[in-house]
Design a protein around this motif. Structure first.
Motif, short mmCIF file in Angstrom:
data_model
loop_
_atom_site.label_atom_id
_atom_site.label_comp_id
_atom_site.label_asym_id
_atom_site.label_seq_id
_atom_site.Cartn_x
_atom_site.Cartn_y
_atom_site.Cartn_z
N HIS A 79 7.83 4.15 12.15
CA HIS A 79 7.15 3.80 10.89
C HIS A 79 6.56 5.02 10.19
CE1 HIS A 79 2.94 4.15 12.27
NE2 HIS A 79 3.37 3.68 13.42
N ALA A 80 6.18 6.03 10.97
CA ALA A 80 5.70 7.31 10.42
C ALA A 80 4.58 7.12 9.39
CB ALA A 80 6.86 8.09 9.79
N ASP A 81 3.74 6.12 9.59
CA ASP A 81 2.59 5.86 8.71
C ASP A 81 2.98 5.65 7.25
OD1 ASP A 81 0.60 5.93 10.64
OD2 ASP A 81 0.42 8.10 10.56
N ARG A 82 4.19 5.15 7.02
CA ARG A 82 4.66 4.99 5.64
C ARG A 82 3.91 3.89 4.89
NH1 ARG A 82 11.02 4.44 6.32
NH2 ARG A 82 10.45 3.97 8.49
N GLN A 83 3.27 2.96 5.61
CA GLN A 83 2.52 1.90 4.93
C GLN A 83 1.02 2.15 4.92
OE1 GLN A 83 3.86 -1.79 6.81
NE2 GLN A 83 5.42 -2.04 5.22
N SER A 84 0.61 3.27 5.48
CA SER A 84 -0.81 3.61 5.49
C SER A 84 -1.26 3.95 4.07
CB SER A 84 -1.06 4.78 6.43
OG SER A 84 -2.42 5.14 6.43
N ARG A 85 -2.49 3.55 3.73
CA ARG A 85 -3.02 3.81 2.37
C ARG A 85 -4.51 4.11 2.49
NH1 ARG A 85 -1.43 2.77 -3.15
NH2 ARG A 85 -3.15 1.97 -4.43
N GLY A 86 -4.81 5.33 2.85
CA GLY A 86 -6.20 5.77 2.92
C GLY A 86 -6.81 5.88 1.53
N ARG A 87 -8.11 6.13 1.49
CA ARG A 87 -8.80 6.19 0.20
C ARG A 87 -8.22 7.28 -0.70
NH1 ARG A 87 -15.31 5.55 1.31
NH2 ARG A 87 -15.25 3.42 2.15
N ARG A 88 -8.01 8.45 -0.15
CA ARG A 88 -7.50 9.55 -0.98
C ARG A 88 -6.07 9.27 -1.44
NH1 ARG A 88 -8.16 14.51 -2.76
NH2 ARG A 88 -6.45 16.02 -2.69
N SER A 89 -5.22 8.83 -0.50
CA SER A 89 -3.83 8.56 -0.88
C SER A 89 -3.75 7.41 -1.87
CB SER A 89 -2.98 8.25 0.36
OG SER A 89 -3.44 7.09 1.03
N ALA A 90 -4.65 6.41 -1.76
CA ALA A 90 -4.67 5.30 -2.72
C ALA A 90 -5.04 5.80 -4.11
CB ALA A 90 -5.64 4.22 -2.26
N ALA A 91 -6.03 6.69 -4.18
CA ALA A 91 -6.44 7.22 -5.48
C ALA A 91 -5.32 8.05 -6.11
CB ALA A 91 -7.69 8.07 -5.32
N LEU A 92 -4.65 8.87 -5.29
CA LEU A 92 -3.55 9.69 -5.81
C LEU A 92 -2.39 8.82 -6.25
CD1 LEU A 92 -3.57 12.58 -3.17
CD2 LEU A 92 -4.32 12.72 -5.55
N ALA A 93 -2.07 7.77 -5.45
CA ALA A 93 -0.95 6.89 -5.80
C ALA A 93 -1.24 6.12 -7.08
CB ALA A 93 -0.67 5.93 -4.65
N ALA A 94 -2.48 5.63 -7.23
CA ALA A 94 -2.84 4.88 -8.44
C ALA A 94 -2.75 5.78 -9.67
CB ALA A 94 -4.26 4.31 -8.30
N ARG A 95 -3.17 7.05 -9.52
CA ARG A 95 -3.09 7.99 -10.64
C ARG A 95 -1.64 8.28 -10.99
NH1 ARG A 95 -5.93 12.42 -8.59
NH2 ARG A 95 -7.77 11.09 -8.80
N ALA A 96 -0.81 8.46 -9.97
CA ALA A 96 0.61 8.73 -10.21
C ALA A 96 1.30 7.53 -10.85
CB ALA A 96 1.29 9.10 -8.90
N ASP A 97 0.93 6.33 -10.42
CA ASP A 97 1.52 5.12 -11.03
C ASP A 97 1.19 5.05 -12.52
OD1 ASP A 97 2.68 4.34 -8.70
OD2 ASP A 97 1.20 2.79 -8.20
N ARG A 98 -0.05 5.35 -12.87
CA ARG A 98 -0.44 5.32 -14.29
C ARG A 98 0.34 6.37 -15.08
NH1 ARG A 98 -5.60 4.64 -11.94
NH2 ARG A 98 -6.12 6.86 -12.28
N LEU A 99 0.50 7.55 -14.47
CA LEU A 99 1.18 8.64 -15.14
C LEU A 99 2.65 8.31 -15.41
CD1 LEU A 99 1.01 11.60 -16.16
CD2 LEU A 99 1.66 12.32 -13.84
N HIS A 100 3.28 7.61 -14.46
CA HIS A 100 4.70 7.31 -14.58
C HIS A 100 4.98 5.89 -15.09
CE1 HIS A 100 4.65 10.69 -11.64
NE2 HIS A 100 5.73 11.06 -12.33
N GLY A 101 3.94 5.21 -15.52
CA GLY A 101 4.13 3.89 -16.10
C GLY A 101 4.50 2.80 -15.10
N VAL A 102 4.15 2.98 -13.83
CA VAL A 102 4.40 1.95 -12.82
C VAL A 102 3.28 0.92 -12.92
CG1 VAL A 102 4.64 1.45 -10.36
CG2 VAL A 102 5.57 3.58 -11.31
N ARG A 103 3.64 -0.32 -13.17
CA ARG A 103 2.63 -1.35 -13.39
C ARG A 103 2.69 -2.43 -12.33
NH1 ARG A 103 0.37 -0.83 -18.31
NH2 ARG A 103 1.45 0.46 -19.87
N GLN A 104 1.53 -2.99 -12.03
CA GLN A 104 1.47 -4.15 -11.15
C GLN A 104 2.06 -5.36 -11.85
OE1 GLN A 104 -2.73 -4.56 -10.39
NE2 GLN A 104 -3.25 -5.03 -12.49
N ARG A 105 2.56 -6.31 -11.05
CA ARG A 105 3.19 -7.51 -11.61
C ARG A 105 2.35 -8.74 -11.28
NH1 ARG A 105 9.03 -7.98 -9.34
NH2 ARG A 105 8.04 -7.26 -7.42
N LEU A 106 2.29 -9.66 -12.22
CA LEU A 106 1.59 -10.92 -11.96
C LEU A 106 2.29 -11.67 -10.83
CD1 LEU A 106 0.71 -12.27 -15.51
CD2 LEU A 106 -0.91 -11.80 -13.67
#
Length: 400
Positions: A147-174
């Motif tokens: 699994h190599a920690d691929r599903q891990s989402r620490g605080r820092r990685s979550a903040a970076l991922a959320a920022r990257a999603d906003r930058l690239h237009g990745v949106r959550q779905r209802l």
């Protein structure tokens, strides 16, 4: 010496095993006990690790016995010979000998997770697969070693991922699909938990302050958790043990779905089901205070095996009624219906519990489940033992 042989996880593969080592193992185990005693042995083995658990059972008492080197040599030979079969070498072999020296042998190919005392480090299984390549691994084992920690989402990685999603237009779905809003979902989860506690069932969901847990009784490898966070937010996540995307990722080399695509930065390991730590999370939904969202998770219906039956008030009512009696009376059904109404209002009282579950049920235990969920009125909770947080404040749950 008579044998009863069964194969766990490989019943239809056509396995042929040479009996000689097994006969020697059985003879050695019979010699460990004495006439009239039972012997139970489980051997776990790879090319670089091994473990043995042998017990001699007399009545209700069991005595542990250390496996000798000659016995282990026979077990190694048995496994080496099993490697010539279509299924490949077994991971665990169990042998039970009853009071009449009847021998029952079972070979475990890992369709279900191994117990902790017979689960080796990932390297041991990697070594074994290098020596004995297999076309497919059980999903849980493939995830365990890769699994190599691929599903891990620490605080820092979550903040970076959320920022990257906003930058690239990745949106959550209802999420949609008529899934209950958080207050109703939480109330139904608590009602099911209270009912299982009331009837003394070890299965079913449970509630502790701010958290709901569920492990499916029919398959302990599927389950979920519901974490309620400050600000009326929540995360519902878990795993279905045989989810196709997990199998495709770990056995087919396909990328895991991005369950956190578009997720806010507060969706972190602290609010995720522990399956995320071992790469076995197959869905993740989050509630922002108004709606449920998801990333690349499947629909809720596809995750039903890992969730309690919280789809509707009717499904909860029917589940509770079936728990109480195989042939529930009209009075029982009416009592449960009144309790469900009180639950969804956040106004559960002892009288409604007795009316629904009966005076012989564990009313105190059921009450504690509702109190932990914050579904007991403040004036009632004030006179009861209601869980408090570290600051001494009462936990009110998502209903208030």
């Amino acid at each position: 010496m008579e044998y009863i042989e069964s194969i766990s996880g490989a019943e239809e593969i056509g396995i042929t095993l040479v009996r000689a080592p097994e006969e020697g193992i059985a003879a050695a185990l019979i010699g460990i006990g004495r006439p009239g005693l039972r012997v139970e042995a489980v051997f776990a083995m790879t090319v670089s690790a091994e473990a043995a658990r042998i017990s001699v059972v007399e009545g209700k008492r069991a005595r542990r016995v250390t496996a000798s080197e000659p016995l282990l040599a026979l077990v190694r030979e048995s496994r080496a010979r099993s490697a010539r079969s279509v299924a490949g070498p077994w991971w665990r072999m169990s042998m039970r000998i009853d009071e009449f020296a009847l021998v029952e042998t079972e070979y475990d190919y890992g369709e279900e997770p191994f117990p902790g005392d017979q689960l080796f480090r990932p390297e041991a299984y990697r070594d074994d697969i290098a020596a004995y390549p297999r076309p497919r691994l059980p999903v849980w084992l493939a995830a365990y070693i890769g699994h190599a920690d691929r599903q891990s989402r620490g605080r820092r990685s979550a903040a970076l991922a959320a920022r990257a999603d906003r930058l690239h237009g990745v949106r959550q779905r209802l999420l949609g699909e008529g899934f209950p809003e958080l207050p109703r979902l939480w109330a139904r989860w608590a009602a099911l938990a209270a009912a299982h506690v009331a009837v003394g069932s070890e299965d079913g969901p449970r509630i502790v302050p701010d958290t709901g847990w569920y492990e499916a009784a029919r398959n302990a490898s599927s389950g979920s958790s519901l974490y309620v966070l400050p600000g009326g937010r929540a995360v519902l996540s878990g795993g279905v043990w045989n989810a196709p995307p997990l199998n495709a990722a770990y056995n087919g080399g396909i990328e895991l779905p991005n369950l956190y695509a578009g997720a806010p930065d507060w969706v972190t390991n602290a609010a995720l089901n522990p399956r995320a730590a071992v790469g076995l999370l197959s869905f993740c939904y989050w509630w922002d205070g108004e709606r449920w969202y998801r990333g690349e998770s499947p629909s809720v219906r596809q995750c039903g095996a890992a969730l309690p039956p919280i789809w509707s008030a009717g499904s909860v009512l029917e589940t509770i009624v079936r728990l109480l009696s195989a042939q529930p009376s009209l009075a029982q059904r009416a009592g449960v219906a009144r309790l469900m109404s009180a639950v969804e209002r956040g106004a559960v009282g002892a009288a409604s519990l007795v009316a629904a579950f009966g005076s012989d049920a564990d009313i105190d235990g059921a009450y504690r489940q509702f109190a932990s969920a914050g579904l007991v009125p403040a004036e009632v909770a004030g006179s009861a033992e209601v869980p408090v947080d570290g600051n001494g404040s009462r936990r009110n749950g998502p209903l208030g």
